[in-house]
Design a protein around this motif. Structure first.
Motif, PDB file in Angstrom:
ATOM      1  N   LEU A  95     -47.647  16.073  22.566  1.00 45.17           N
ATOM      2  CA  LEU A  95     -48.433  15.709  21.385  1.00 45.17           C
ATOM      3  C   LEU A  95     -48.054  14.266  21.083  1.00 45.17           C
ATOM      4  O   LEU A  95     -46.955  14.002  20.604  1.00 45.17           O
ATOM      5  CB  LEU A  95     -48.091  16.623  20.202  1.00 45.17           C
ATOM      6  N   PHE A  96     -48.947  13.304  21.426  1.00 44.48           N
ATOM      7  CA  PHE A  96     -48.533  11.914  21.265  1.00 44.48           C
ATOM      8  C   PHE A  96     -49.465  11.133  20.355  1.00 44.48           C
ATOM      9  O   PHE A  96     -50.630  11.469  20.176  1.00 44.48           O
ATOM     10  CB  PHE A  96     -48.377  11.205  22.611  1.00 44.48           C
ATOM     11  N   CYS A  97     -48.894  10.078  19.762  1.00 45.69           N
ATOM     12  CA  CYS A  97     -49.627   9.268  18.806  1.00 45.69           C
ATOM     13  C   CYS A  97     -49.035   7.865  18.776  1.00 45.69           C
ATOM     14  O   CYS A  97     -47.978   7.610  19.361  1.00 45.69           O
ATOM     15  CB  CYS A  97     -49.585   9.905  17.419  1.00 45.69           C
ATOM     16  N   SER A  98     -49.716   6.956  18.084  1.00 47.86           N
ATOM     17  CA  SER A  98     -49.328   5.544  18.091  1.00 47.86           C
ATOM     18  C   SER A  98     -48.929   5.082  16.697  1.00 47.86           C
ATOM     19  O   SER A  98     -49.624   5.354  15.717  1.00 47.86           O
ATOM     20  CB  SER A  98     -50.495   4.684  18.588  1.00 47.86           C
ATOM     21  N   SER A  99     -47.809   4.368  16.637  1.00 42.90           N
ATOM     22  CA  SER A  99     -47.352   3.801  15.364  1.00 42.90           C
ATOM     23  C   SER A  99     -47.955   2.427  15.112  1.00 42.90           C
ATOM     24  O   SER A  99     -47.793   1.870  14.015  1.00 42.90           O
ATOM     25  CB  SER A  99     -45.823   3.693  15.351  1.00 42.90           C
ATOM     26  N   ASP A 100     -48.612   1.853  16.118  1.00 46.94           N
ATOM     27  CA  ASP A 100     -49.234   0.528  16.006  1.00 46.94           C
ATOM     28  C   ASP A 100     -48.223  -0.542  15.593  1.00 46.94           C
ATOM     29  O   ASP A 100     -48.579  -1.490  14.878  1.00 46.94           O
ATOM     30  CB  ASP A 100     -50.410   0.552  15.024  1.00 46.94           C
ATOM     31  N   GLU A 101     -46.984  -0.393  16.038  1.00 44.44           N
ATOM     32  CA  GLU A 101     -45.906  -1.342  15.726  1.00 44.44           C
ATOM     33  C   GLU A 101     -45.668  -1.453  14.221  1.00 44.44           C
ATOM     34  O   GLU A 101     -45.197  -2.472  13.721  1.00 44.44           O
ATOM     35  CB  GLU A 101     -46.189  -2.729  16.311  1.00 44.44           C
ATOM     36  N   LYS A 102     -45.956  -0.372  13.471  1.00 47.77           N
ATOM     37  CA  LYS A 102     -45.764  -0.379  12.012  1.00 47.77           C
ATOM     38  C   LYS A 102     -44.685   0.637  11.636  1.00 47.77           C
ATOM     39  O   LYS A 102     -44.881   1.850  11.805  1.00 47.77           O
ATOM     40  CB  LYS A 102     -47.075  -0.028  11.303  1.00 47.77           C
ATOM     41  N   PRO A 103     -43.540   0.176  11.123  1.00 44.41           N
ATOM     42  CA  PRO A 103     -42.451   1.097  10.761  1.00 44.41           C
ATOM     43  C   PRO A 103     -42.876   2.179   9.778  1.00 44.41           C
ATOM     44  O   PRO A 103     -42.448   3.329   9.891  1.00 44.41           O
ATOM     45  CB  PRO A 103     -41.389   0.175  10.150  1.00 44.41           C
ATOM     46  N   GLU A 104     -43.732   1.832   8.813  1.00 47.68           N
ATOM     47  CA  GLU A 104     -44.142   2.815   7.822  1.00 47.68           C
ATOM     48  C   GLU A 104     -44.994   3.917   8.449  1.00 47.68           C
ATOM     49  O   GLU A 104     -44.887   5.099   8.083  1.00 47.68           O
ATOM     50  CB  GLU A 104     -44.890   2.156   6.660  1.00 47.68           C
ATOM     51  N   LYS A 105     -45.830   3.555   9.429  1.00 47.93           N
ATOM     52  CA  LYS A 105     -46.626   4.568  10.117  1.00 47.93           C
ATOM     53  C   LYS A 105     -45.730   5.415  11.017  1.00 47.93           C
ATOM     54  O   LYS A 105     -45.913   6.634  11.114  1.00 47.93           O
ATOM     55  CB  LYS A 105     -47.729   3.917  10.948  1.00 47.93           C
ATOM     56  N   ALA A 124     -40.527   5.594  21.239  1.00 50.79           N
ATOM     57  CA  ALA A 124     -40.396   4.163  21.515  1.00 50.79           C
ATOM     58  C   ALA A 124     -40.578   3.492  20.160  1.00 50.79           C
ATOM     59  O   ALA A 124     -41.690   3.318  19.684  1.00 50.79           O
ATOM     60  CB  ALA A 124     -41.441   3.677  22.518  1.00 50.79           C
ATOM     61  N   THR A 125     -39.493   3.156  19.532  1.00 49.70           N
ATOM     62  CA  THR A 125     -39.502   2.834  18.110  1.00 49.70           C
ATOM     63  C   THR A 125     -40.011   1.438  17.806  1.00 49.70           C
ATOM     64  O   THR A 125     -39.897   0.518  18.617  1.00 49.70           O
ATOM     65  CB  THR A 125     -38.096   3.012  17.515  1.00 49.70           C
ATOM     66  N   THR A 126     -40.551   1.289  16.599  1.00 46.93           N
ATOM     67  CA  THR A 126     -40.932  -0.017  16.073  1.00 46.93           C
ATOM     68  C   THR A 126     -39.778  -0.672  15.335  1.00 46.93           C
ATOM     69  O   THR A 126     -39.878  -1.822  14.909  1.00 46.93           O
ATOM     70  CB  THR A 126     -42.103   0.112  15.079  1.00 46.93           C
ATOM     71  N   GLY A 127     -38.682   0.078  15.121  1.00 48.83           N
ATOM     72  CA  GLY A 127     -37.560  -0.414  14.333  1.00 48.83           C
ATOM     73  C   GLY A 127     -37.777  -0.143  12.853  1.00 48.83           C
ATOM     74  O   GLY A 127     -38.899   0.118  12.401  1.00 48.83           O
ATOM     75  N   GLY A 128     -36.700  -0.179  12.093  1.00 48.26           N
ATOM     76  CA  GLY A 128     -36.802  -0.014  10.650  1.00 48.26           C
ATOM     77  C   GLY A 128     -36.640   1.402  10.151  1.00 48.26           C
ATOM     78  O   GLY A 128     -36.623   1.627   8.930  1.00 48.26           O
ATOM     79  N   ASN A 129     -36.515   2.386  11.053  1.00 49.67           N
ATOM     80  CA  ASN A 129     -36.372   3.780  10.630  1.00 49.67           C
ATOM     81  C   ASN A 129     -35.048   4.397  11.090  1.00 49.67           C
ATOM     82  O   ASN A 129     -34.959   5.609  11.295  1.00 49.67           O
ATOM     83  CB  ASN A 129     -37.550   4.608  11.159  1.00 49.67           C
ATOM     84  N   GLU A 130     -34.031   3.544  11.234  1.00 48.19           N
ATOM     85  CA  GLU A 130     -32.752   4.019  11.738  1.00 48.19           C
ATOM     86  C   GLU A 130     -32.152   5.131  10.869  1.00 48.19           C
ATOM     87  O   GLU A 130     -31.645   6.131  11.385  1.00 48.19           O
ATOM     88  CB  GLU A 130     -31.761   2.855  11.839  1.00 48.19           C
ATOM     89  N   GLU A 131     -32.221   4.952   9.563  1.00 42.91           N
ATOM     90  CA  GLU A 131     -31.629   5.945   8.662  1.00 42.91           C
ATOM     91  C   GLU A 131     -32.321   7.300   8.801  1.00 42.91           C
ATOM     92  O   GLU A 131     -31.664   8.351   8.854  1.00 42.91           O
ATOM     93  CB  GLU A 131     -31.706   5.458   7.219  1.00 42.91           C
TER      94      GLU A 131
END
Length: 349
Positions: A95-105, A124-131
């Motif tokens: 089940l895959f989807c795209s974050s569009d390089e947006k941390p909030e998405k 494959a992270t956009t960064g910003g969601n480490e916590e």
């Protein structure tokens, strides 16, 4: 028309709901005659098993969530193909989807994957969601990072986050070094997002190579292409308007390189006569250019996907040892770190 329930199928076939489950799941002995009655009832009532209810009962959904920064990028879709080729053999689906390089998405998608009760998340992270990732992993969510790593200290949190990636520092270092050896000292760099490891590490590799050669980094020769085709095109326009344009362009991902090639071609520039190109990642369309001499890091996205799929199955088979019968004194499992060594290739010149 209302969906048929398992109780209605059981009544139609004249058997118990447990027998229906045994037939549909191929578990336990059921006579041929009973199987035929059950399947006839299933067909007649157009019964579809409730996957959500089954996953709740088994505590397994046989789905793996894949969250990518850009599903239009062939690199990431090839990774997915590798993952699928491995996990489907064991009955799992993606089940895959795209974050569009947006941390909030990406944050929303990670919550969605947990709500969908996926058995593992490949990210494959956009960064910003480490916590958030640390918290979910510490709670037992199976995470496999692919292509991009996180700057995390997980040992005290109890989180286990595996990683399958390439040595981006090494790849960018070797690519830059080859440009320098070819006689280029003024190199325009099309960098990607510095908020993710691929952008950071490839820039580090570039800096290492130029400093080793006794060159200085000129900030004016760095353009953030955001890992997009449009960014690659904009970078070319930026560099070409300089009083002294660079003699070579170094692009840190395939989509930016493609955009750069399109812009250079449309502007009538000759490659490599007017400007040389080096790319982190192969551009298949570049093979249509005659004598381009393009140097590139030969990435292996399918191999990354295979490794990621194998890591997923290993974790789902071995688990993260969060069960109640685990010895409290036992150490947490060590994260898997599978780093592939990239190689360089050059198109005919």
């Amino acid at each position: 028309m209302a969906k048929a329930t398992i109780k209605q199928v059981a009544a139609e076939a004249g058997v118990s709901t447990a027998t229906i489950s045994r037939v549909l799941n191929s578990s336990g002995y059921v006579s041929r005659e009973v199987k035929q009655r059950v399947m006839a009832a299933v067909t007649k009532l157009h019964y579809q098993p409730n996957a959500i209810a089954r996953s709740l009962k088994q505590d397994k959904s046989f789905t793996i969530g894949v969250v990518l920064p850009d599903i239009s990028n062939p690199f990431f879709m090839t990774i997915c193909r590798g993952i699928e080729d491995i996990v489907q053999e064991q009955g799992y689906h993606l089940l895959f989807c795209s974050s569009d390089e947006k941390p909030e998405k990406e944050e929303q998608l990670l919550h969605l994957m947990v709500e969908k009760r996926v058995d593992a998340i490949v990210l494959a992270t956009t960064g910003g969601n480490e916590e958030l990732i640390t918290r979910l992993a510490a709670s037992g969510v199976c995470f496999i990072l692919v292509d991009r790593r996180l700057e995390l200290e997980l040992s005290e949190s109890g989180a286990v986050v595996d990683l399958v990636a390439e040595d981006d520092v090494y790849g960018a270092y070797e690519l830059t070094k080859q440009l320098i050896l070819a006689g280029h000292s003024v190199i325009g760099v099309i960098n990607g997002c510095m908020g993710v490891s691929t952008g950071q590490d490839r820039f580090v590799g570039y800096l290492k190579a130029i400093h080793e050669a006794g060159l200085e980094h000129d900030p004016a020769l760095l353009y953030d292409g955001h890992f997009t085709e449009a960014g690659g095109r904009a970078a070319v326009r930026y560099f070409l308007q300089m009083a002294k344009p660079p003699s070579a362009l170094l692009s840190f991902n395939n989509k930016m390189t493609f955009g750069a090639l399109v812009e250079l071609t449309e502007s009538g520039r000759d490659i490599p006569g007017d400007i040389a190109i080096a790319s982190y990642g192969e551009i298949e369309a570049a093979r249509l250019l005659k004598h381009s001499g393009i140097m590139y890091v030969d990435q292996k996205p399918y191999d990354l996907g295979i490794k990621a799929g194998q890591t997923v199955l290993h974790r789902l088979e071995k688990g993260l040892d969060k069960s109640l019968d685990r010895d409290a004194a036992s150490p947490e499992p060590e994260p898997i770190r599978d780093i592939l060594q990239p190689a360089l290739k050059t198109l005919p010149s």
